[in-house]
Design an enzyme around this catalytic site. Sequence first.
Site, mmCIF file in Angstrom:
data_model
loop_
_atom_site.group_PDB
_atom_site.id
_atom_site.type_symbol
_atom_site.label_atom_id
_atom_site.label_comp_id
_atom_site.label_asym_id
_atom_site.label_seq_id
_atom_site.Cartn_x
_atom_site.Cartn_y
_atom_site.Cartn_z
ATOM 1 N N ASP A 133 0.869 -1.179 0.000
ATOM 2 C CA ASP A 133 0.000 0.000 0.000
ATOM 3 C C ASP A 133 0.905 1.228 0.000
ATOM 4 O OD1 ASP A 133 -1.945 2.087 0.836
ATOM 5 O OD2 ASP A 133 -3.256 0.368 1.229
ATOM 6 N N LEU A 153 -0.155 4.054 1.079
ATOM 7 C CA LEU A 153 -0.746 4.843 2.180
ATOM 8 C C LEU A 153 -1.290 6.186 1.702
ATOM 9 C CD1 LEU A 153 1.761 4.060 5.096
ATOM 10 C CD2 LEU A 153 -0.302 2.822 4.425
ATOM 11 N N SER A 208 -16.985 -3.119 -9.297
ATOM 12 C CA SER A 208 -18.052 -2.358 -8.646
ATOM 13 C C SER A 208 -19.364 -2.522 -9.401
ATOM 14 C CB SER A 208 -17.643 -0.883 -8.657
ATOM 15 O OG SER A 208 -18.752 -0.079 -8.332
ATOM 16 N N THR A 213 -21.127 -0.317 -10.183
ATOM 17 C CA THR A 213 -21.247 0.840 -11.074
ATOM 18 C C THR A 213 -21.100 0.426 -12.544
ATOM 19 O OG1 THR A 213 -20.569 3.126 -11.360
ATOM 20 C CG2 THR A 213 -18.814 1.588 -10.986
ATOM 21 N N TYR A 248 -14.102 6.950 -12.976
ATOM 22 C CA TYR A 248 -13.913 5.886 -11.986
ATOM 23 C C TYR A 248 -14.613 4.612 -12.465
ATOM 24 C CZ TYR A 248 -14.812 2.883 -8.009
ATOM 25 O OH TYR A 248 -14.921 1.772 -7.208
ATOM 26 N N LYS A 264 -13.142 0.764 -13.891
ATOM 27 C CA LYS A 264 -13.509 -0.589 -13.440
ATOM 28 C C LYS A 264 -13.919 -1.454 -14.638
ATOM 29 C CE LYS A 264 -12.724 -0.083 -9.098
ATOM 30 N NZ LYS A 264 -11.513 -0.710 -8.545
ATOM 31 N N LEU A 321 -23.324 7.830 1.630
ATOM 32 C CA LEU A 321 -24.405 8.041 2.592
ATOM 33 C C LEU A 321 -24.042 7.639 4.027
ATOM 34 C CD1 LEU A 321 -27.365 8.803 3.081
ATOM 35 C CD2 LEU A 321 -28.004 6.459 2.465
ATOM 36 N N ARG A 323 -28.617 14.218 -7.030
ATOM 37 C CA ARG A 323 -27.184 14.370 -7.309
ATOM 38 C C ARG A 323 -26.928 13.922 -8.749
ATOM 39 N NH1 ARG A 323 -23.150 11.041 -3.450
ATOM 40 N NH2 ARG A 323 -24.237 9.290 -4.431
ATOM 41 N N ASP A 377 -26.574 10.142 -10.392
ATOM 42 C CA ASP A 377 -27.167 9.079 -9.564
ATOM 43 C C ASP A 377 -28.247 8.324 -10.334
ATOM 44 O OD1 ASP A 377 -25.674 9.362 -7.321
ATOM 45 O OD2 ASP A 377 -27.265 10.209 -6.065
HETATM 46 P P1 NAD Z 1 -9.604 2.768 0.161
HETATM 47 O O1 NAD Z 1 -9.206 4.056 -0.466
HETATM 48 O O2 NAD Z 1 -9.953 2.763 1.607
HETATM 49 O O3 NAD Z 1 -8.460 1.679 -0.071
HETATM 50 C C1 NAD Z 1 -7.621 1.686 -1.199
HETATM 51 C C2 NAD Z 1 -6.204 1.526 -0.699
HETATM 52 O O4 NAD Z 1 -5.322 1.499 -1.824
HETATM 53 C C3 NAD Z 1 -5.752 2.679 0.191
HETATM 54 O O5 NAD Z 1 -5.129 2.160 1.344
HETATM 55 C C4 NAD Z 1 -4.746 3.443 -0.681
HETATM 56 O O6 NAD Z 1 -3.732 4.041 0.102
HETATM 57 C C5 NAD Z 1 -4.218 2.333 -1.569
HETATM 58 N N1 NAD Z 1 -3.731 2.751 -2.888
HETATM 59 C C6 NAD Z 1 -4.341 3.533 -3.817
HETATM 60 N N2 NAD Z 1 -3.577 3.601 -4.918
HETATM 61 C C7 NAD Z 1 -2.481 2.842 -4.689
HETATM 62 C C8 NAD Z 1 -1.337 2.501 -5.448
HETATM 63 N N3 NAD Z 1 -1.146 2.964 -6.693
HETATM 64 N N4 NAD Z 1 -0.401 1.691 -4.893
HETATM 65 C C9 NAD Z 1 -0.543 1.216 -3.634
HETATM 66 N N5 NAD Z 1 -1.606 1.506 -2.874
HETATM 67 C C10 NAD Z 1 -2.560 2.296 -3.407
HETATM 68 O O7 NAD Z 1 -10.801 2.170 -0.714
HETATM 69 P P2 NAD Z 1 -11.766 0.940 -0.421
HETATM 70 O O8 NAD Z 1 -13.123 1.469 -0.148
HETATM 71 O O9 NAD Z 1 -11.143 0.013 0.529
HETATM 72 O O10 NAD Z 1 -11.818 0.290 -1.865
HETATM 73 C C11 NAD Z 1 -10.971 -0.787 -2.242
HETATM 74 C C12 NAD Z 1 -11.241 -1.149 -3.696
HETATM 75 O O11 NAD Z 1 -12.605 -1.503 -3.834
HETATM 76 C C13 NAD Z 1 -10.983 -0.017 -4.683
HETATM 77 O O12 NAD Z 1 -10.433 -0.562 -5.860
HETATM 78 C C14 NAD Z 1 -12.377 0.521 -4.950
HETATM 79 O O13 NAD Z 1 -12.470 1.125 -6.196
HETATM 80 C C15 NAD Z 1 -13.211 -0.749 -4.878
HETATM 81 N N6 NAD Z 1 -14.629 -0.490 -4.543
HETATM 82 C C16 NAD Z 1 -14.935 0.219 -3.430
HETATM 83 C C17 NAD Z 1 -16.268 0.491 -3.140
HETATM 84 C C18 NAD Z 1 -16.645 1.306 -1.929
HETATM 85 O O14 NAD Z 1 -17.797 1.766 -1.865
HETATM 86 N N7 NAD Z 1 -15.784 1.485 -0.944
HETATM 87 C C19 NAD Z 1 -17.282 0.006 -3.991
HETATM 88 C C20 NAD Z 1 -16.923 -0.736 -5.102
HETATM 89 C C21 NAD Z 1 -15.590 -0.977 -5.380
HETATM 90 N N1 UDP Z 2 -27.176 10.033 -0.719
HETATM 91 C C1 UDP Z 2 -27.834 11.071 -0.092
HETATM 92 N N2 UDP Z 2 -27.100 11.971 0.620
HETATM 93 C C2 UDP Z 2 -25.752 11.886 0.755
HETATM 94 C C3 UDP Z 2 -25.079 10.801 0.138
HETATM 95 C C4 UDP Z 2 -25.838 9.904 -0.608
HETATM 96 O O1 UDP Z 2 -29.052 11.193 -0.204
HETATM 97 O O2 UDP Z 2 -25.138 12.737 1.410
HETATM 98 C C5 UDP Z 2 -27.966 9.031 -1.473
HETATM 99 C C6 UDP Z 2 -27.567 8.874 -2.934
HETATM 100 O O3 UDP Z 2 -28.295 9.762 -3.748
HETATM 101 C C7 UDP Z 2 -27.888 7.399 -3.197
HETATM 102 C C8 UDP Z 2 -27.656 6.726 -1.855
HETATM 103 O O4 UDP Z 2 -27.713 7.777 -0.868
HETATM 104 O O5 UDP Z 2 -29.262 7.255 -3.525
HETATM 105 C C9 UDP Z 2 -26.302 6.038 -1.737
HETATM 106 O O6 UDP Z 2 -25.298 6.956 -2.108
HETATM 107 P P1 UDP Z 2 -23.755 6.583 -2.021
HETATM 108 O O7 UDP Z 2 -22.971 7.763 -2.528
HETATM 109 O O8 UDP Z 2 -23.457 6.094 -0.647
HETATM 110 O O9 UDP Z 2 -23.603 5.334 -2.984
HETATM 111 P P2 UDP Z 2 -23.710 5.255 -4.609
HETATM 112 O O10 UDP Z 2 -24.656 6.298 -5.074
HETATM 113 O O11 UDP Z 2 -22.343 5.462 -5.098
HETATM 114 O O12 UDP Z 2 -24.236 3.897 -4.868
#
Ligand code: NAD
Ligand code: UDP
Length: 336
Positions: free
Chosen positions: A31, A33, A124, A126, A148, A152, A199, A289, A292
């Site tokens: 990582d 960091l 994701s 997404t 973003y 993915k 959220l 937003r 969304d």
């Molecule tokens: P996070 O930011 O908490 O963790 C990511 C980690 O990667 C961090 O510790 C950061 O320091 C490290 N990092 C970033 N770029 C780096 C690099 N080039 N080299 C080494 N370390 C690096 O995020 P998270 O929520 O734990 O997400 C983890 C993964 O899951 C990500 O790929 C994110 O896109 C994916 N993801 C997250 C969510 C979510 O809602 N949290 C949803 C879907 C997918």
């Molecule tokens: N949302 C909201 N207020 C906020 C953040 C999110 O009403 O401050 C809503 C947003 O419109 C969505 C849901 O909460 O319907 C989840 O949003 P989040 O950003 O957590 O996840 P994502 O939209 O990326 O799935």
Amino acid sequence: MNILVTGGAGYIGSHTCVSLLEAGHSVIVIDNLNNSNLETLEKVKQLTNKDLTFYQMDATNEAAIDQVFLNHKIDGVIHFAGYKAVGESVKKPLEYYQNNLVSTMVLTSACQRHGVNRIVFSSSATVYGDNQVPFIETMNLLPTTNPYGESKTISERILTDAAKANTNFSIALLRYFNPVGAHESGLIGEAPNGIPNNLMPYVTQVAKGKREKLNVFGNDYPTVDGTGVRDYIHVMDLAEGHVAALENLTEGVHIYNLGSGKGTSVFELIHAFEEANGVTIPYEIVDRRLGDIAASYADVSKAKLELGWEAKRDIKAMCRDAWNFEKNYVEMTIAK
Ligand code: NAD
Ligand code: UDP
């Protein structure tokens, strides 16, 4: 197995390290960091009473990654490292593509060179875009509205093509829905920098009095109560999903939705949080937003059938554990 975890100090990565160590695997974290803190990994060790190896390095640094593969006999890789803020990705598309795509390519080619075949990738929900719910793995993907999301979709394609050329690869593309909550101990959890975009962390900061009220982004969606519907999944369930994927992987590319399979509206989440924690969350309805979608939730039958995994913790547990972490959380400096 010896598992290399990129981004293992981050939110989902650190919880997954706990599950991996508890399942008896050895963990090597890399990582940079950029969005995390070493203290988190100390807590992972404390929670599991087990050690792990840590390298502070960038996942896009090919020579450094090669050295890690030479230093350890790695059996599998879980690739979490990347940038994840949707809004920021619109402003900094090149940084997002650089970090998220180059890290995926560097890591995959290192796996290829060193004969490491198991790869688990953080994708994701997404990537589905504004599809018909529930989202199922066989659906055609629709364009996402930001770099973003595109990073993915493209990463999934890169890994799929790599597996077509190297039939020894066993790759899991895990499409996470909305990870929330924290480890039950309250020692590790989600601590976003600045104003939270998501959220649940926003709600916990309102509960703590750090923010005055929640802005609810729209109440005119075609959903149960007009507010956006999402599939929230407890981060420990998600962590356990990674262990299941890693342990059950077979050759080829396998896509799995990791969600609860249930849709929860913004109002439903607010009420669950209030009920679980005995607090009041003041809110105001504001405009939708940009970007969304109305509803996102998973069809989770494939992960259950093939991995023997399903989410166990309900929305109340997610709210309780998110609040438990936030209450105890003292801000730490992020090493930049
Ligand atoms: P996070 O930011 O908490 O963790 C990511 C980690 O990667 C961090 O510790 C950061 O320091 C490290 N990092 C970033 N770029 C780096 C690099 N080039 N080299 C080494 N370390 C690096 O995020 P998270 O929520 O734990 O997400 C983890 C993964 O899951 C990500 O790929 C994110 O896109 C994916 N993801 C997250 C969510 C979510 O809602 N949290 C949803 C879907 C997918
Ligand atoms: N949302 C909201 N207020 C906020 C953040 C999110 O009403 O401050 C809503 C947003 O419109 C969505 C849901 O909460 O319907 C989840 O949003 P989040 O950003 O957590 O996840 P994502 O939209 O990326 O799935």
